[in-house]
Design a protein around this motif. Sequence first.
Motif, PDB file in Angstrom:
ATOM      1  N   SER A  25       0.869  -1.167   0.000  1.00 52.04           N
ATOM      2  CA  SER A  25       0.000   0.000   0.000  1.00 52.04           C
ATOM      3  C   SER A  25       0.906   1.216   0.000  1.00 52.04           C
ATOM      4  O   SER A  25       1.365   1.678   1.048  1.00 52.04           O
ATOM      5  N   ILE A  26       1.186   1.703  -1.197  1.00 44.29           N
ATOM      6  CA  ILE A  26       2.192   2.742  -1.347  1.00 44.29           C
ATOM      7  C   ILE A  26       1.946   3.494  -2.645  1.00 44.29           C
ATOM      8  O   ILE A  26       1.534   2.906  -3.647  1.00 44.29           O
ATOM      9  N   SER A  27       2.181   4.767  -2.608  1.00 41.20           N
ATOM     10  CA  SER A  27       2.056   5.570  -3.817  1.00 41.20           C
ATOM     11  C   SER A  27       3.278   5.369  -4.704  1.00 41.20           C
ATOM     12  O   SER A  27       4.397   5.211  -4.214  1.00 41.20           O
ATOM     13  N   ALA A  28       3.073   5.374  -5.992  1.00 40.41           N
ATOM     14  CA  ALA A  28       4.149   5.268  -6.979  1.00 40.41           C
ATOM     15  C   ALA A  28       4.951   3.976  -6.796  1.00 40.41           C
ATOM     16  O   ALA A  28       6.181   3.989  -6.804  1.00 40.41           O
ATOM     17  N   PHE A  29       4.250   2.859  -6.646  1.00 41.00           N
ATOM     18  CA  PHE A  29       4.897   1.556  -6.456  1.00 41.00           C
ATOM     19  C   PHE A  29       5.920   1.273  -7.548  1.00 41.00           C
ATOM     20  O   PHE A  29       6.990   0.738  -7.276  1.00 41.00           O
ATOM     21  N   SER A  30       5.591   1.624  -8.766  1.00 40.45           N
ATOM     22  CA  SER A  30       6.473   1.311  -9.888  1.00 40.45           C
ATOM     23  C   SER A  30       7.804   2.047  -9.834  1.00 40.45           C
ATOM     24  O   SER A  30       8.734   1.674 -10.552  1.00 40.45           O
ATOM     25  N   MET A  31       7.922   3.052  -8.981  1.00 42.82           N
ATOM     26  CA  MET A  31       9.156   3.803  -8.850  1.00 42.82           C
ATOM     27  C   MET A  31      10.111   3.226  -7.806  1.00 42.82           C
ATOM     28  O   MET A  31      11.212   3.744  -7.634  1.00 42.82           O
ATOM     29  N   LEU A  47      20.271  -9.906   2.107  1.00 41.80           N
ATOM     30  CA  LEU A  47      19.518  -9.697   0.873  1.00 41.80           C
ATOM     31  C   LEU A  47      19.416 -11.004   0.107  1.00 41.80           C
ATOM     32  O   LEU A  47      20.422 -11.665  -0.146  1.00 41.80           O
ATOM     33  N   VAL A  48      18.205 -11.360  -0.278  1.00 41.01           N
ATOM     34  CA  VAL A  48      17.956 -12.574  -1.037  1.00 41.01           C
ATOM     35  C   VAL A  48      17.810 -12.270  -2.516  1.00 41.01           C
ATOM     36  O   VAL A  48      18.428 -12.914  -3.364  1.00 41.01           O
ATOM     37  N   ALA A  49      16.969 -11.299  -2.841  1.00 44.48           N
ATOM     38  CA  ALA A  49      16.692 -10.968  -4.235  1.00 44.48           C
ATOM     39  C   ALA A  49      16.151  -9.556  -4.317  1.00 44.48           C
ATOM     40  O   ALA A  49      15.533  -9.064  -3.377  1.00 44.48           O
ATOM     41  N   SER A  50      16.371  -8.913  -5.445  1.00 41.76           N
ATOM     42  CA  SER A  50      15.825  -7.589  -5.685  1.00 41.76           C
ATOM     43  C   SER A  50      15.385  -7.476  -7.129  1.00 41.76           C
ATOM     44  O   SER A  50      15.847  -8.219  -8.003  1.00 41.76           O
ATOM     45  N   ILE A  51      14.497  -6.531  -7.363  1.00 39.73           N
ATOM     46  CA  ILE A  51      14.037  -6.260  -8.716  1.00 39.73           C
ATOM     47  C   ILE A  51      13.863  -4.761  -8.869  1.00 39.73           C
ATOM     48  O   ILE A  51      13.228  -4.109  -8.046  1.00 39.73           O
ATOM     49  N   THR A  52      14.441  -4.211  -9.917  1.00 41.12           N
ATOM     50  CA  THR A  52      14.432  -2.776 -10.124  1.00 41.12           C
ATOM     51  C   THR A  52      13.131  -2.322 -10.762  1.00 41.12           C
ATOM     52  O   THR A  52      12.266  -3.119 -11.126  1.00 41.12           O
ATOM     53  N   THR A  53      13.004  -1.010 -10.907  1.00 43.38           N
ATOM     54  CA  THR A  53      11.833  -0.451 -11.565  1.00 43.38           C
ATOM     55  C   THR A  53      11.712  -0.925 -13.005  1.00 43.38           C
ATOM     56  O   THR A  53      10.607  -1.010 -13.538  1.00 43.38           O
ATOM     57  N   ASP A  72       4.312  -7.213 -10.079  1.00 45.38           N
ATOM     58  CA  ASP A  72       3.139  -6.871 -10.858  1.00 45.38           C
ATOM     59  C   ASP A  72       2.755  -5.453 -10.460  1.00 45.38           C
ATOM     60  O   ASP A  72       2.126  -5.237  -9.426  1.00 45.38           O
ATOM     61  N   ASN A  73       3.155  -4.498 -11.280  1.00 44.54           N
ATOM     62  CA  ASN A  73       2.916  -3.102 -10.931  1.00 44.54           C
ATOM     63  C   ASN A  73       1.426  -2.750 -10.921  1.00 44.54           C
ATOM     64  O   ASN A  73       1.012  -1.846 -10.195  1.00 44.54           O
ATOM     65  N   ALA A  74       0.630  -3.452 -11.713  1.00 44.20           N
ATOM     66  CA  ALA A  74      -0.805  -3.203 -11.723  1.00 44.20           C
ATOM     67  C   ALA A  74      -1.456  -3.598 -10.411  1.00 44.20           C
ATOM     68  O   ALA A  74      -2.506  -3.062 -10.049  1.00 44.20           O
ATOM     69  N   LYS A  75      -0.848  -4.544  -9.694  1.00 43.09           N
ATOM     70  CA  LYS A  75      -1.384  -5.017  -8.427  1.00 43.09           C
ATOM     71  C   LYS A  75      -0.596  -4.529  -7.220  1.00 43.09           C
ATOM     72  O   LYS A  75      -0.922  -4.893  -6.088  1.00 43.09           O
ATOM     73  N   ASN A  76       0.436  -3.732  -7.451  1.00 43.93           N
ATOM     74  CA  ASN A  76       1.309  -3.265  -6.366  1.00 43.93           C
ATOM     75  C   ASN A  76       1.809  -4.430  -5.515  1.00 43.93           C
ATOM     76  O   ASN A  76       1.803  -4.380  -4.283  1.00 43.93           O
ATOM     77  N   TYR A  93      11.240 -14.024   6.249  1.00 45.55           N
ATOM     78  CA  TYR A  93      11.455 -13.309   5.005  1.00 45.55           C
ATOM     79  C   TYR A  93      10.727 -11.969   5.049  1.00 45.55           C
ATOM     80  O   TYR A  93       9.538 -11.904   5.365  1.00 45.55           O
ATOM     81  N   TYR A  94      11.465 -10.907   4.715  1.00 49.15           N
ATOM     82  CA  TYR A  94      10.956  -9.548   4.789  1.00 49.15           C
ATOM     83  C   TYR A  94      10.914  -8.905   3.410  1.00 49.15           C
ATOM     84  O   TYR A  94      11.860  -9.031   2.629  1.00 49.15           O
ATOM     85  N   CYS A  95       9.843  -8.195   3.158  1.00 45.92           N
ATOM     86  CA  CYS A  95       9.707  -7.406   1.951  1.00 45.92           C
ATOM     87  C   CYS A  95      10.251  -6.003   2.193  1.00 45.92           C
ATOM     88  O   CYS A  95      10.060  -5.428   3.270  1.00 45.92           O
ATOM     89  N   ASN A  96      10.932  -5.457   1.207  1.00 39.77           N
ATOM     90  CA  ASN A  96      11.512  -4.125   1.304  1.00 39.77           C
ATOM     91  C   ASN A  96      11.212  -3.317   0.053  1.00 39.77           C
ATOM     92  O   ASN A  96      11.248  -3.844  -1.059  1.00 39.77           O
ATOM     93  N   ALA A  97      10.912  -2.053   0.254  1.00 36.38           N
ATOM     94  CA  ALA A  97      10.717  -1.109  -0.843  1.00 36.38           C
ATOM     95  C   ALA A  97      11.634   0.074  -0.630  1.00 36.38           C
ATOM     96  O   ALA A  97      11.695   0.624   0.470  1.00 36.38           O
ATOM     97  N   ALA A  98      12.352   0.482  -1.662  1.00 35.78           N
ATOM     98  CA  ALA A  98      13.310   1.572  -1.528  1.00 35.78           C
ATOM     99  C   ALA A  98      13.371   2.402  -2.796  1.00 35.78           C
ATOM    100  O   ALA A  98      13.270   1.876  -3.902  1.00 35.78           O
ATOM    101  N   ARG A  99      13.539   3.693  -2.599  1.00 35.12           N
ATOM    102  CA  ARG A  99      13.751   4.591  -3.722  1.00 35.12           C
ATOM    103  C   ARG A  99      14.413   5.870  -3.237  1.00 35.12           C
ATOM    104  O   ARG A  99      14.316   6.230  -2.066  1.00 35.12           O
ATOM    105  N   ILE A 100      15.077   6.534  -4.143  1.00 37.34           N
ATOM    106  CA  ILE A 100      15.674   7.831  -3.861  1.00 37.34           C
ATOM    107  C   ILE A 100      14.758   8.895  -4.439  1.00 37.34           C
ATOM    108  O   ILE A 100      14.537   8.944  -5.650  1.00 37.34           O
TER     109      ILE A 100
END
Length: 119
Positions: A25-31, A47-53, A72-76, A93-100
């Motif tokens: 639940s986050i604005s601009a998930f695709s970023m 860190l196990v795995a990451s996926i960029t924008t 799935d950016n349509a489903k956030n 296992y933890y989910c992480n979201a990061a952006r500058i």
Amino acid sequence: QVQLVESGGGLVRPGGSLRLSCAASISAFSMYTMAWYRQAPGKQRELVASITTGGTQNYADSVKGRLTISRDNAKNTVYLQMNSLKPEDTAVYYCNAARIAFGPLLNYWGQGTQVTVSS
């Protein structure tokens, strides 16, 4: 207002499979760069795995060929497909979201989901 909710963990036998999900639940998930970390008792979070924008995937050597991250950016939502599981994969296992942003680094964590691999 930002919330990451992991699901899909549980008990699985060695060689089995699980699929973890992280609903954001986050604005601009695709970023955001999305990632999965894990932490076993008494050990450092890793860190196990990451996926960029743009969809570029990166993996720890220990999970290459067995775990696959996707989004799935349509489903956030970000996923971690886990195959050929080993006892050493047991962890929270933890989910992480990061952006500058323009100034600060934005960094958010979910509460985690337990994965136990045992016969």
